[in-house]
Design a protein around this motif. Structure first.
Motif, PDB file in Angstrom:
ATOM      1  N   TRP A  65      27.310  38.362  51.183  1.00  5.54           N
ATOM      2  CA  TRP A  65      25.836  37.881  50.196  1.00  5.54           C
ATOM      3  C   TRP A  65      26.914  37.349  48.392  1.00  5.54           C
ATOM      4  CZ3 TRP A  65      26.626  43.639  51.044  1.00  5.54           C
ATOM      5  CH2 TRP A  65      26.987  43.887  49.992  1.00  5.54           C
ATOM      6  N   ARG A  66      25.330  36.689  48.130  1.00  9.59           N
ATOM      7  CA  ARG A  66      25.709  36.308  46.626  1.00  9.59           C
ATOM      8  C   ARG A  66      26.171  37.750  45.855  1.00  9.59           C
ATOM      9  NH1 ARG A  66      26.697  30.932  47.487  1.00  9.59           N
ATOM     10  NH2 ARG A  66      25.196  30.327  48.880  1.00  9.59           N
ATOM     11  N   LEU A  67      26.615  37.178  44.667  1.00 12.28           N
ATOM     12  CA  LEU A  67      26.865  38.252  43.693  1.00 12.28           C
ATOM     13  C   LEU A  67      25.396  37.366  42.632  1.00 12.28           C
ATOM     14  CD1 LEU A  67      29.823  39.323  42.934  1.00 12.28           C
ATOM     15  CD2 LEU A  67      27.726  40.637  44.153  1.00 12.28           C
ATOM     16  N   PRO A  68      24.838  38.121  41.533  1.00 15.48           N
ATOM     17  CA  PRO A  68      24.042  37.465  40.632  1.00 15.48           C
ATOM     18  C   PRO A  68      24.453  36.392  39.992  1.00 15.48           C
ATOM     19  CG  PRO A  68      24.337  39.602  40.415  1.00 15.48           C
ATOM     20  CD  PRO A  68      24.998  39.251  41.603  1.00 15.48           C
ATOM     21  N   ASP A  69      25.882  36.856  39.881  1.00 16.29           N
ATOM     22  CA  ASP A  69      26.371  35.673  39.148  1.00 16.29           C
ATOM     23  C   ASP A  69      26.966  33.686  40.068  1.00 16.29           C
ATOM     24  OD1 ASP A  69      28.940  36.052  40.670  1.00 16.29           O
ATOM     25  OD2 ASP A  69      30.140  36.746  38.321  1.00 16.29           O
ATOM     26  N   GLY A  70      27.005  34.075  41.318  1.00 13.34           N
ATOM     27  CA  GLY A  70      26.362  33.476  42.610  1.00 13.34           C
ATOM     28  C   GLY A  70      27.675  33.489  43.271  1.00 13.34           C
ATOM     29  N   LYS A  71      28.707  34.361  42.604  1.00 10.10           N
ATOM     30  CA  LYS A  71      30.432  34.431  43.898  1.00 10.10           C
ATOM     31  C   LYS A  71      29.722  34.838  45.257  1.00 10.10           C
ATOM     32  CE  LYS A  71      33.271  34.839  39.563  1.00 10.10           C
ATOM     33  NZ  LYS A  71      34.641  35.476  39.178  1.00 10.10           N
ATOM     34  N   PRO A  72      30.147  34.004  46.288  1.00  4.22           N
ATOM     35  CA  PRO A  72      29.714  34.621  47.783  1.00  4.22           C
ATOM     36  C   PRO A  72      31.499  36.201  47.463  1.00  4.22           C
ATOM     37  CG  PRO A  72      30.957  33.062  47.839  1.00  4.22           C
ATOM     38  CD  PRO A  72      30.838  32.975  46.543  1.00  4.22           C
ATOM     39  N   TYR A  73      30.732  37.069  48.291  1.00  5.79           N
ATOM     40  CA  TYR A  73      30.911  38.167  48.269  1.00  5.79           C
ATOM     41  C   TYR A  73      31.993  39.473  49.334  1.00  5.79           C
ATOM     42  CZ  TYR A  73      31.550  43.430  46.727  1.00  5.79           C
ATOM     43  OH  TYR A  73      31.987  45.221  46.704  1.00  5.79           O
ATOM     44  N   VAL A  74      32.518  39.751  49.990  1.00  6.30           N
ATOM     45  CA  VAL A  74      32.248  39.920  51.318  1.00  6.30           C
ATOM     46  C   VAL A  74      32.604  41.803  51.171  1.00  6.30           C
ATOM     47  CG1 VAL A  74      34.542  39.898  53.087  1.00  6.30           C
ATOM     48  CG2 VAL A  74      33.399  38.064  52.795  1.00  6.30           C
ATOM     49  N   LEU A  75      31.240  42.134  52.072  1.00  8.92           N
ATOM     50  CA  LEU A  75      31.433  43.688  52.144  1.00  8.92           C
ATOM     51  C   LEU A  75      32.737  43.915  53.194  1.00  8.92           C
ATOM     52  CD1 LEU A  75      30.884  46.704  50.987  1.00  8.92           C
ATOM     53  CD2 LEU A  75      28.973  46.084  52.963  1.00  8.92           C
TER      54      LEU A  75
END
Length: 251
Positions: A65-75
């Motif tokens: 998903w995308r973090l609030p700062d716009g960076k993609p994040y892999v769980l």
């Protein structure tokens, strides 16, 4: 005369698991195996991301998903045992399966789930991807209803720590004994059903800080969660789910 193999878990540990719903087994996986898993975990993710960028399409194995700062994040990436030889070998390891057998009280457990958890921001151009905006926290939940709906009424979750699992790195938090009572679940838009605070107060949680090579085991009905990884270092887990083998053999 053959010398019997000493059990990995004691009767006291089995009792602890039944009462509290979790167990911590330090140094169960050798350092050489952990290092192989780290390399394969990183290679696997790099390959999936490269394919996604090349095709500008999502990979069904990758939860991101995308973090609030716009960076993609892999769980996580799921499944992985068909892509990681070391993960596949460990999932079938006689010592690890022996632990699961003792805790389940049933022989020949079935591997019914497997994934690599990353908790990692990624530096890629992903403007093409339509992603929800979420934080890094994994909210309080149980997995029992999810598994039961798929035909697995009893599941043990086994997490192999590939890195230091510190509080700052988003170590697992569990609510001891919560697997033995009825837990309310509240639907959410993008994070599945979560457990409300009144059923799992923060002050009742235990944080499972663990070193690489440690194996964490919990009942899938246990309430658990994890915070963000603010350590600046990886916090990778190989997570395996086992259930008793049903009559008639594996599914």
């Amino acid at each position: 005369m053959t010398t019997p193999i000493a059990p990995v878990v004691s009767a006291q540990q089995i009792d602890h698991f039944a009462t509290h719903g979790y167990l911590v087994l330090p140094d169960l996986v050798p350092a050489a195996t952990i290092q192989k898993l780290r390399v394969e975990a990183d290679d696997l993710l790099d390959q999936r991301l490269a394919q996604m960028i090349a095709t500008r399409s999502a990979d069904p194995r990758v939860t991101w998903w995308r973090l609030p700062d716009g960076k993609p994040y892999v769980l996580k990436v799921k499944p992985v045992v068909d892509l990681s030889p070391t993960a596949a070998a460990l999932a079938d390891d006689s010592r690890l399966c022996g632990v699961v057998t003792d805790l389940l009280g049933a022989p020949d457990p079935t591997l019914m789930d497997n994934k690599l958890m990353y908790k990692r921001t990624i530096d890629i151009a992903a403007g093409w991807a339509t992603l929800p905006v979420l934080g890094e926290e994994v909210r309080k939940h149980t997995d029992a209803a999810y598994y039961a709906a798929r035909g697995y009424p009893r599941v043990l979750t086994v997490a192999v720590c590939l890195d230091p699992c510190t509080a700052a790195a988003g170590a697992l938090r569990i609510w001891p004994g919560s697997h033995r009572r009825t837990i309310e679940m509240v639907p959410t838009l993008n994070q599945g059903p979560v457990v409300p605070d009144q059923d799992a107060p923060d002050e009742a949680a235990v944080t499972l800080v663990a070193a690489p090579g440690t194996v964490l085991i919990w009942d899938a009905a246990l309430v658990h969660a994890s915070g963000p990884n603010t350590s600046g270092h990886p916090r990778r887990l190989l997570v395996l789910g086992y259930s008793p083998t049903p009559a008639g053999g594996p599914r």
